[in-house]
Enzyme design. Structure first.
Site, short mmCIF file in Angstrom:
data_model
loop_
_atom_site.label_atom_id
_atom_site.label_comp_id
_atom_site.label_asym_id
_atom_site.label_seq_id
_atom_site.Cartn_x
_atom_site.Cartn_y
_atom_site.Cartn_z
N GLN A 58 1.04 -1.22 -0.01
CA GLN A 58 0.04 -0.07 -0.01
C GLN A 58 0.78 1.39 0.02
O GLN A 58 1.72 1.24 0.83
CB GLN A 58 -0.87 0.11 1.44
CG GLN A 58 -1.91 1.12 1.39
CD GLN A 58 -2.51 1.34 2.86
OE1 GLN A 58 -2.50 2.29 3.32
NE2 GLN A 58 -3.04 0.21 3.20
N CYS A 465 -21.03 -47.61 13.06
CA CYS A 465 -22.31 -48.10 12.67
C CYS A 465 -23.68 -47.12 13.23
O CYS A 465 -24.40 -46.87 12.46
CB CYS A 465 -22.80 -49.63 13.10
SG CYS A 465 -21.25 -50.83 12.57
#
Ligand SMILES: Cc1ncc(COP(=O)(O)OP(=O)(O)O)c(N)n1
Ligand code: TZP
Length: 542
Positions: A58, A465
């Site tokens: 910047q 399961c």
């Protein structure tokens, strides 16, 4: 004061596809004042920073005449282009447009970000300094690409208004928490600034990170601009920042939060009795009773039935079907095929649990037959089972247990995606981290990772399961169209219940009792609070 004419035409502007990528990791904000080491110019320091790995630049000039500002911007743009790093301009949209820079960074005293976006158009980056959530929402509404917090620490570099207090680590952390909670700001990258250097950025990144959002980088001025060896200073910063960013996982993005909120909402319906899906199981002897209890505990209605003669009637009234190959026999296989065809014909979601798929040729052949005859919505298995179905070598299968996937997350994701692509099903692969993968209707892969759970889930039999049962309950409420969300919900419920149960366990059996109590007790808010769900990891697999 001379004003140079614009450097490039609008036609030459970068599009989102061609502009340099926005990466806030090591963000250099320039200063042309007395901090520059003797003999060094702004251009020298920026060049050195780019060589050292700065990811974003910047240009910040507070007193330069416009013409000189533009000349410097043009020089920096040439440097940045060589490194494919974006150049943003502080405050001055006119300068950014004049040189065709990649965007601007604005503060709260600068132009309204909405107006800035209108002037810049959609293809320029817009960053906004935010002091609070109000600023952040306004920036997000304006189409900001990133947010920079106001100063975290005191600094000699910027003179703040009287009364300004730096946010401190806790202030930045609090802001990140709030940003993550708001749908408008959740996905916006964030950096912080002020008094940062190589010896404190590691702690700042670590200590500000929340479960749901962390900083994407740090912005510095003097830590680079004032250094004699700006290249080495940048490289050192980058090393620390990259190490820290790689360590802390981030659990909040729009998509991840959405699957978690669907899980929580569906659990709420189950808890309040607004949904009570009949989940038809053909499952193994080991877990039959436990799975029925688990389904009941979360608010489902289990039925365990495997006589082929009643499949038409039983599956026909079910909300979902769970097929588990754990204790097979030829007659059961025949019943599974019938049940699966009935479910497919009636649009009932079907879950496959290919228990021990790679353990014996019989199991593998059965799974292949089931996959060729039945359209499964969800396949839930451990890595060994998923690898066996996907025909991928190298994942150990010991009976019904599985080894880890060599190659880490990338390989795990690739494995789950391979089976999702091959079958069209949602694949839920369990492990220390669980992965849920699918191919969307548009042909894109989507993968989320669930980092929840506890090793205790591996110390009692049948939790895999039971996860399929929970997935079946959620699928029974959410339907085929939301199989992905159902799979995540089932896994998350199992994992969060497990985490809560650990606190009450003295050993495997008391853990089991606590776990089943938690299937009953775990609340929607528990899922939201505890969820460690990551997304955007599909790129690894593509
Ligand atoms: C990355 C980044 N974060 C914060 C600031 C500060 O912006 P602002 O509040 O507008 O103050 P000035 O830079 O204008 O003094 C920044 N520039 N960059
Ligand atoms: C521009 C800016 N905005 C808030 S603090 C700051 C300056 C940060 O400088 P340094 O990295 O030298 O502390």
């Amino acid at each position: 004061m001379t004003v140079t004419s614009p450097a490039s035409t609008a036609a030459a502007s970068a599009t989102p596809a061609t502009r340099p990528p926005l990466n806030l990791a090591v963000y250099l904000v320039t200063d042309s004042g007395s901090m520059l080491p003797e003999g060094k110019s702004v251009e020298d320091q920026v060049k050195a920073a780019l060589e050292g790995g700065a990811t974003l630049i910047q240009l910040r000039e507070k007193s330069l005449d416009t013409g000189a500002f533009i000349t410097r911007a043009r020089a920096l743009l040439t440097l940045c282009r060589a490194y494919n790093v974006p150049l943003l301009i502080n405050d001055r949209i006119d300068v950014a447009l004049a040189v065709d820079a990649d965007g601007v960074h604005l503060g709260q005293d600068d132009m309204d970000p909405k107006l800035a976006r209108a002037i810049l158009g959609p293809n320029k980056y817009l960053g906004v300094t935010v002091h609070n959530m109000h600023d952040a929402e306004r920036a997000a509404d304006a189409g900001a690409d990133y947010l920079g917090t106001c100063a975290i620490f005191d600094t000699q570099t910027k003179k703040h208004k009287p009364g300004f207090e730096p946010l401190g680590v806790e202030g930045v952390k609090a802001m990140l928490t709030k940003l993550a909670e708001h749908h408008k700001t959740r996905a916006l990258p964030v950096c912080t600034i002020g008094g940062l250097h190589a010896s404190n950025v590691g702690a700042v990144l670590k200590d500000t990170a929340t479960k749901t959002k962390k900083l994407d980088g740090v912005a510095v001025v003097s830590a680079i601009m004032a250094q004699k060896d700006a290249r080495a200073a940048t490289a050192q910063l980058k090393d620390v920042v990259e190490r820290e960013l790689a360590l802390a996982p981030v659990y909040a993005t729009r998509e991840a939060c959405q699957v978690v909120s669907v899980a929580a909402e569906t659990l709420r319906k189950l808890r309040e009795g607004k949904a009570s899906p009949l989940v038809h199981h053909i499952t193994n002897f080991v877990v039959m009773n436990d799975n029925a209890n688990a389904a009941l505990a979360v608010g489902g209605s289990p039925v365990m039935a495997h006589a082929e003669n009643e499949m038409e009637a039983m599956t026909g009234i079910a909300s979902s079907l769970v097929l588990n190959v754990g204790t097979l026999s030829d007659t059961w296989i025949s019943a599974m095929l019938t049940a699966g065809r009935v479910a497919n014909a009636r649009g009932i979601p079907v879950v496959l649990d290919p228990v021990g798929a790679g353990a014996t040729p019989y199991r593998l052949a059965t799974c292949r037959t089931l996959l060729s005859e039945i359209k499964f919505d969800i396949i839930k298995g451990n890595a060994g089972e998923i690898a066996a179905l996907a025909n991928v070598q190298g994942v150990e299968q010991r009976g019904v247990d599985s080894g880890e996937v060599a190659g880490g997350e990338k390989a795990s994701v690739a494995l789950a995606v391979a089976l999702a692509k091959a079958t069209g099903a949602v694949v839920a692969m369990s492990g220390a981290t669980d992965y849920v993968a699918r191919v969307t209707a548009e042909g894109k892969t989507q993968v989320v990772a669930v980092d929840n759970g506890t090793q205790w889930l591996g110390k009692i039999t049948g939790t895999g399961c039971t996860t399929a049962t929970l997935v079946g309950c959620f699928a029974g409420v959410l339907g085929k169209a939301n199989a992905f969300e159902a799979a995540v919900a089932g896994i998350l419920t199992m994992c969060v219940a497990g985490e809560k149960a650990v606190a009450l366990a003295k050993g495997p059996m008391s853990f089991k009792v606590a776990l089943f109590d938690e299937f009953f007790n775990v609340m929607p808010a528990d899922l939201v609070q505890a969820a460690k769900v990551r997304d955007r990891i599909q790129a690894n697999a593509d």
